[in-house]
Enzyme design. Structure first.
Site, PDB file in Angstrom:
ATOM      1  N   LYS A  96       0.845  -1.201   0.000  1.00  0.00           N
ATOM      2  CA  LYS A  96       0.000   0.000   0.000  1.00  0.00           C
ATOM      3  C   LYS A  96       0.882   1.254   0.000  1.00  0.00           C
ATOM      4  O   LYS A  96       1.922   1.277   0.671  1.00  0.00           O
ATOM      5  CB  LYS A  96      -0.898  -0.042   1.245  1.00  0.00           C
ATOM      6  CG  LYS A  96      -1.989   1.031   1.290  1.00  0.00           C
ATOM      7  CD  LYS A  96      -2.884   0.883   2.535  1.00  0.00           C
ATOM      8  CE  LYS A  96      -4.010   1.901   2.538  1.00  0.00           C
ATOM      9  NZ  LYS A  96      -4.903   1.780   3.720  1.00  0.00           N
ATOM     10  N   SER A 144     -10.048   2.068   2.792  1.00  0.00           N
ATOM     11  CA  SER A 144      -9.110   2.747   1.943  1.00  0.00           C
ATOM     12  C   SER A 144      -8.135   1.835   1.201  1.00  0.00           C
ATOM     13  O   SER A 144      -7.549   2.260   0.206  1.00  0.00           O
ATOM     14  CB  SER A 144      -8.303   3.742   2.778  1.00  0.00           C
ATOM     15  OG  SER A 144      -7.468   3.073   3.691  1.00  0.00           O
ATOM     16  N   SER A 196     -10.527  -0.061   7.028  1.00  0.00           N
ATOM     17  CA  SER A 196      -9.845   0.027   5.724  1.00  0.00           C
ATOM     18  C   SER A 196      -9.157  -1.240   5.241  1.00  0.00           C
ATOM     19  O   SER A 196      -8.699  -1.289   4.099  1.00  0.00           O
ATOM     20  CB  SER A 196      -8.815   1.153   5.747  1.00  0.00           C
ATOM     21  OG  SER A 196      -9.451   2.401   5.644  1.00  0.00           O
TER      22      SER A 196
END
Lengths: 493, 95
Positions: A79, A159, A183
């Site tokens: 990420k 997210s 998330s």
């Protein structure tokens, strides 16, 4: 030869060690898949083939020398929130333009020390603020899942939308992710993947871009429960550089897979039965209860009375912490700078141009609730409510409940640019209604795929555990996985 | 509680974010929607409840007060938009 990208981490690990193929071959299979799919899915914001080849070559040397680490040669997506030395790290924000840190986050350093290979950096909501991956400066990510007979693009959740999409679409063997209010677990549920947010303090936050420091935790998104156990074992550590990193040894999570849950007490909280919740979510929940009962667990009805206040308390605490953490982006030390007529104007113009709409909104809320005259009414009240939310969980755990079973999300994945969500920020926030309590209480939570809805889209269940009892979650999630089976999208991209 | 456009401008100033007129108007509506949503926290009886300061019951770790890192000014300024001899450059702040 079989498509190497379809192998789980556990399968790839075994076959790399058996010399069935090399780490370079496995890495090239993934780089090829990314090349073919990323234009459509937009899961990666930066692909790093040179790094990947170098790391894979080293992995092949280690494998040949019989010195293989736990993740030797396993290609992963990272990420964009994790600091990776010399490589694009922007939290998918414009304000961190061209930022390439001179350091490596503890979590990624742990993965590389175990032999993992970095394929690239994954798309996400800007600064991890969002539940649909639509707030990214790099544009939305597409979910590899589509409703039956439809070609409408769906969000992968957020997210960690890039992480979830890449794992579900076979663009990495597993991915790192982070979870501040849901998330990891919400995107996992939207893509038929497994995601675990460990206990606060289990993974070091050092070197990871901060959103809300008292809530942020890193964890993996993977294709099955065993892979999540394998990755978490490597990501978690005790770290002197993070004062909230807890001084407890990291267990061998994988050993929990396959252990019986006979006699385990599973709590079913009545407050998670929300008004207007789709019938399909309730049905899925009942199925989960039946599977665990069949496996010998004892089902107990429980009450977590402050559940409905978790989301409003979160929308004070998280923006407050964010407004403070994001004060550092001022155009001086890194990232974007927009010139101004004086230094204050430079700050204001830089932040106006660099932050997206959702990030600005949260900074504004956070600044407001911390400002003179409002601190007690908002922030202090929210932190007191947070104490009560945590106490709800402590009460049921001390009454002998081992784990809590809930739905992971109130719906399946929705469309990109959904009008309802776009017109009302609170509607988007409601995506995290079942997951946010876990962050507020600092507990571990796992989302595991449990079925498909009537349109053929994946739905997940969530298990919540006692602090630092991630093993209980892996054990129980594996039982659900065995009963539900695994779910894969039909390739259209 | 709700905010008006003057409050939004004041908060934007505190947050160091330049806000155009139409943006301030839109933000006023959005912020009020969120503040309306969090209003329900007032219902919770928190008499005698301590505000949370840490989710994990632990003493903050302390380390020896010693230099453990440093001597790398080039790394520190490597990502800055404007530098000169390992200093950050900013617009003039002293008249």
């Amino acid at each position: 030869m079989t498509d190497l990208t379809r192998l789980t981490i556990a399968e790839a690990r075994a076959r790399l060690r058996a010399k069935d193929f090399t780490a370079l071959e496995l890495t090239d299979a993934y780089l090829g898949a990314i090349d073919a799919a990323n234009g459509e899915l937009n899961a990666y914001v930066k692909v790093t083939p040179d790094h990947a080849h170098k790391m894979a070559a080293q992995a092949d040397e280690n494998l040949a020398a019989g010195k293989a680490g736990d993740l030797e040669g396993i290609p992963l997506g990272i990420k964009d929130l994790f600091g990776t030395e010399g490589v694009h790290t922007q939290a998918a924000s414009h304000i961190l333009d061209k930022f390439e840190p001179r350091y490596e986050s503890t979590v990624t350093a742990n993965l590389w020390a175990d032999g993992a290979v970095m394929l690239g950096k994954l798309n996400m909501d800007e600064f991890a603020m969002g539940s649909s991956n639509e707030t990214s400066h790099y544009g939305p990510v597409k979910n590899p899942w589509r409703a039956q007979g439809s070609n409408v693009d769906l969000v992968p959740g957020g997210s960690s939308g890039g992480s979830a999409s890449a794992v579900a679409a076979w663009l990495c063997a597993g991915a790192t992710a982070t979870d501040t209010g849901g998330s990891i677990r919400q995107p996992a549920a939207f893509t038929g993947t497994v995601g675990i947010k460990p206990t606060y303090g289990r993974c070091s936050r050092w070197g990871t871009v901060a959103f809300a420091s008292s809530l942020d935790q890193a964890g993996p998104i993977t294709r099955d429960v065993r892979d999540a156990a394998i990755l978490l074992k490597s990501m978690a550590s005790v770290d002197e550089k993070d004062t909230t990193s807890v001084n407890l040894p990291v267990p061998d999570y994988e050993a929990a897979i396959g252990q019986s849950i006979k006699g385990m007490r599973v709590g079913i909280p009545k407050e998670y039965r929300m008004d207007g919740m789709p019938e399909e979510i309730e049905t899925l929940w009942q199925k989960g209860i039946a599977w665990l009962k069949d496996a010998g667990a004892e089902i107990v009805d429980i009450s977590l009375p402050h559940t409905k206040y978790a989301l409003p308390a979160y929308y004070i605490v998280a923006p407050a912490e964010a407004s403070s953490n994001l004060a550092r982006y001022d155009g001086v030390r890194y990232g974007l700078r927009v010139p101004g007529k004086d230094i204050t104007d430079m700050y204001e113009q830089t932040r106006a141009a660099g932050f997206g709409r959702e990030v600005k909104r949260r900074i504004m809320i956070g600044t407001y609730v911390l400002s003179a005259g409002y601190y007690d009414a908002y922030y202090l009240q929210a932190q007191k409510v947070r104490t009560q939310i945590k106490k709800d969980f402590e009460d049921v755990f001390s009454a002998g409940v081992d784990t809590i079973l809930t739905p992971a999300t109130p719906s399946a994945a929705f469309g990109i640019a959904d009008q309802d969500m776009a017109s009302d920020p609170v509607k988007m926030y409601l995506n995290d209604i079942f997951t946010v309590t876990v962050n507020m209480a600092g507990l571990p939570g796992i989302a595991v795929p449990a079925g498909l809805d009537s349109k053929g889209l994946p739905l997940g269940l969530q298990l919540i555990g006692r602090p630092f009892e991630e093993e209980t979650l892996f054990r129980t999630a594996h039982v659900i996985e065995q009963a539900a089976g695994r779910f894969e999208p039909t390739k259209w991209w | 509680m709700s905010v008006d456009i003057a409050t939004v401008r004041r908060v934007a100033r505190l947050a160091r974010i330049a806000v155009a007129d139409d943006e301030a108007e839109r933000m006023t509506g959005e912020l009020n929607a969120i503040l309306g949503f969090v209003e329900q926290l007032g219902e919770v009886d928190v008499t005698g409840v301590e505000p949370m300061t840490s989710v994990t019951p632990m003493d903050m770790k302390k380390r020896v007060d010693a230099v453990t890192d440093g001597g790398k000014p080039a790394d520190i300024v490597a990502n800055a938009p404007a530098t000169d001899e390992n200093f950050f450059l900013v617009p003039k702040v002293i008249e």
